[in-house]
Design a protein around this motif. Structure first.
Motif, short mmCIF file in Angstrom:
data_model
loop_
_atom_site.label_atom_id
_atom_site.label_comp_id
_atom_site.label_asym_id
_atom_site.label_seq_id
_atom_site.Cartn_x
_atom_site.Cartn_y
_atom_site.Cartn_z
N LEU A 7 0.82 -1.38 -0.05
CA LEU A 7 0.13 -0.15 -0.08
C LEU A 7 0.86 1.47 0.63
O LEU A 7 0.43 1.94 -0.65
N ARG A 8 2.60 1.43 0.87
CA ARG A 8 3.25 2.69 1.47
C ARG A 8 3.40 3.10 -0.19
O ARG A 8 3.67 3.29 -0.96
N THR A 58 8.66 14.24 0.34
CA THR A 58 8.66 12.78 1.94
C THR A 58 8.85 13.47 2.82
O THR A 58 8.46 12.78 3.73
N THR A 59 9.66 15.18 3.61
CA THR A 59 9.58 15.26 4.82
C THR A 59 8.17 15.41 5.11
O THR A 59 8.22 15.74 6.25
N TYR A 60 7.46 16.31 4.37
CA TYR A 60 5.90 16.48 4.47
C TYR A 60 5.60 15.39 5.26
O TYR A 60 4.67 15.33 5.96
N GLN A 61 5.81 14.29 4.08
CA GLN A 61 4.49 12.90 4.38
C GLN A 61 5.11 12.90 5.71
O GLN A 61 4.45 11.46 6.18
N TYR A 66 4.39 9.86 10.87
CA TYR A 66 4.61 9.75 12.42
C TYR A 66 4.41 11.37 14.06
O TYR A 66 3.60 9.97 14.55
N TYR A 67 4.29 12.22 13.56
CA TYR A 67 4.49 12.51 14.15
C TYR A 67 2.59 13.53 14.55
O TYR A 67 2.26 13.09 15.45
N VAL A 68 1.97 13.55 13.09
CA VAL A 68 0.79 14.09 13.22
C VAL A 68 -0.35 12.35 13.04
O VAL A 68 -1.11 12.35 14.07
N GLY A 69 0.21 11.68 12.83
CA GLY A 69 -0.67 10.43 12.62
C GLY A 69 -1.65 10.12 12.08
O GLY A 69 -3.05 10.04 12.36
N ASN A 70 -1.90 10.73 10.65
CA ASN A 70 -3.03 10.81 10.01
C ASN A 70 -2.93 8.86 8.62
O ASN A 70 -3.86 9.03 8.27
N ASP A 71 -2.00 8.52 8.95
CA ASP A 71 -1.76 7.13 8.17
C ASP A 71 -2.59 5.57 9.77
O ASP A 71 -2.03 5.70 10.44
N GLU A 72 -3.88 6.05 9.61
CA GLU A 72 -4.58 5.04 10.39
C GLU A 72 -4.09 3.68 10.39
O GLU A 72 -4.14 2.82 11.49
N LEU A 73 -3.82 3.18 9.36
CA LEU A 73 -2.90 1.59 8.72
C LEU A 73 -1.56 2.00 10.16
O LEU A 73 -1.42 0.15 10.85
N LEU A 89 10.76 5.78 5.69
CA LEU A 89 12.20 6.47 5.30
C LEU A 89 12.91 5.66 4.34
O LEU A 89 14.06 6.28 3.66
N LEU A 90 13.21 4.42 4.24
CA LEU A 90 14.34 4.11 3.95
C LEU A 90 13.84 3.18 2.10
O LEU A 90 14.61 3.79 1.08
N ILE A 91 11.95 3.82 2.29
CA ILE A 91 11.44 3.73 0.19
C ILE A 91 12.10 5.33 0.17
O ILE A 91 12.62 5.38 -1.29
N TYR A 92 11.99 6.16 0.61
CA TYR A 92 12.25 7.29 0.13
C TYR A 92 13.78 7.39 -0.10
O TYR A 92 13.99 8.30 -1.13
N VAL A 93 14.65 7.13 1.07
CA VAL A 93 16.25 7.29 0.36
C VAL A 93 16.63 6.27 -1.11
O VAL A 93 17.34 6.65 -1.02
#
Length: 250
Positions: A7-8, A58-61, A66-73, A89-93
């Protein structure tokens, strides 16, 4: 875990597939008109803009996940939020590094410039990893700030402050060796060496091979120290301070 990764990747992939597709177009242009300086300059500008957009998104995501917790999954899977965000973040990198490598290979196509793809991949990967781990560390530190706007501002400011401190430290230590440099990546040349300080690339030219080696090693040291300290914070901070994983309300 497989479902989460699927999904990610499905959600993130357009952010990287589209730029890589455009790189293929630039490659076709270069194949048919190798010495077109206008196309080469436009290619460089395009890459700088695309890389900046990818970094911003990616920084925003990462902050939102993590901080806001807007991904319910991420909140219902039987894995820690830190582990799932680390995978994110490994995917981003990895994806950003692949994008940068493709750009570099196309940029030097038939230019006669030697390109050490393994070294570039390692340098780019380490620099991005140190940045995202630093960002995640500050997300962890400020996790209990209940006002989203304030917490996000603190995360971004603290991350920016550390990067500035790294640059200042590098400059104060290495300034006697620096002859010429610019921020960013220039046209391919065997006389230009790129050094990454956290996420920022610096192109040095006019330096001796010994000076470049020393500066490169110092940049490695800074990025590794940043990565290690950030990783330790992410691992141990929630053991020191109880984190509130309730979703924030902006």
């Amino acid at each position: 875990m497989k479902e989460y990764l699927y999904l990610r990747l499905k959600k993130i992939s357009p952010l990287f597939i589209i730029p890589i597709g455009i790189e293929v177009i630039f490659f076709l242009i270069r194949m048919n008109n190798i010495h077109n300086s206008t196309a080469s300059e436009f290619h460089g500008l395009w890459y700088a803009a695309a890389a900046a957009i990818i970094l911003f998104v990616t920084t925003y995501q990462l902050i939102k996940i993590y901080y806001v917790g807007n991904d319910e999954l991420i909140n219902i899977l039987p894995y820690s939020n830190e582990l799932l965000t680390f995978i994110e973040l490994l995917i981003y990198v990895l994806a950003t590094t692949i994008f940068g490598t493709i750009y570099q290979l196309i940029n030097i196509y038939k230019s006669g410039v030697k390109f050490n793809i393994i070294q570039y991949f390692g340098d780019k990967f380490l620099s991005l990893f140190s940045f995202y781990m630093l960002l995640l560390a500050f997300c962890t530190i400020f996790k209990n700030v209940r006002k989203a706007a304030l917490g996000e501002s603190l995360i971004i400011f603290a991350t920016f402050l550390v990067i500035v401190c790294e640059i200042l430290l590098f400059w104060n230590v290495e300034k006697s060796r620096i002859v010429h440099f610019i921020l960013g990546i220039t046209s391919p040349s065997s006389d230009i060496f790129v050094v990454y300080l956290n996420v920022l690339p610096y192109s040095f030219f006019g330096e001796s091979a010994t000076a470049i080696k020393i500066m490169t090693n110092f940049s490695y040291l800074l990025n590794i120290i940043t990565s290690v300290i950030s990783s330790l914070i992410v691992i141990f901070w929630k053991r020191i301070i109880k984190l509130n994983y309730m979703n924030l309300v902006g």
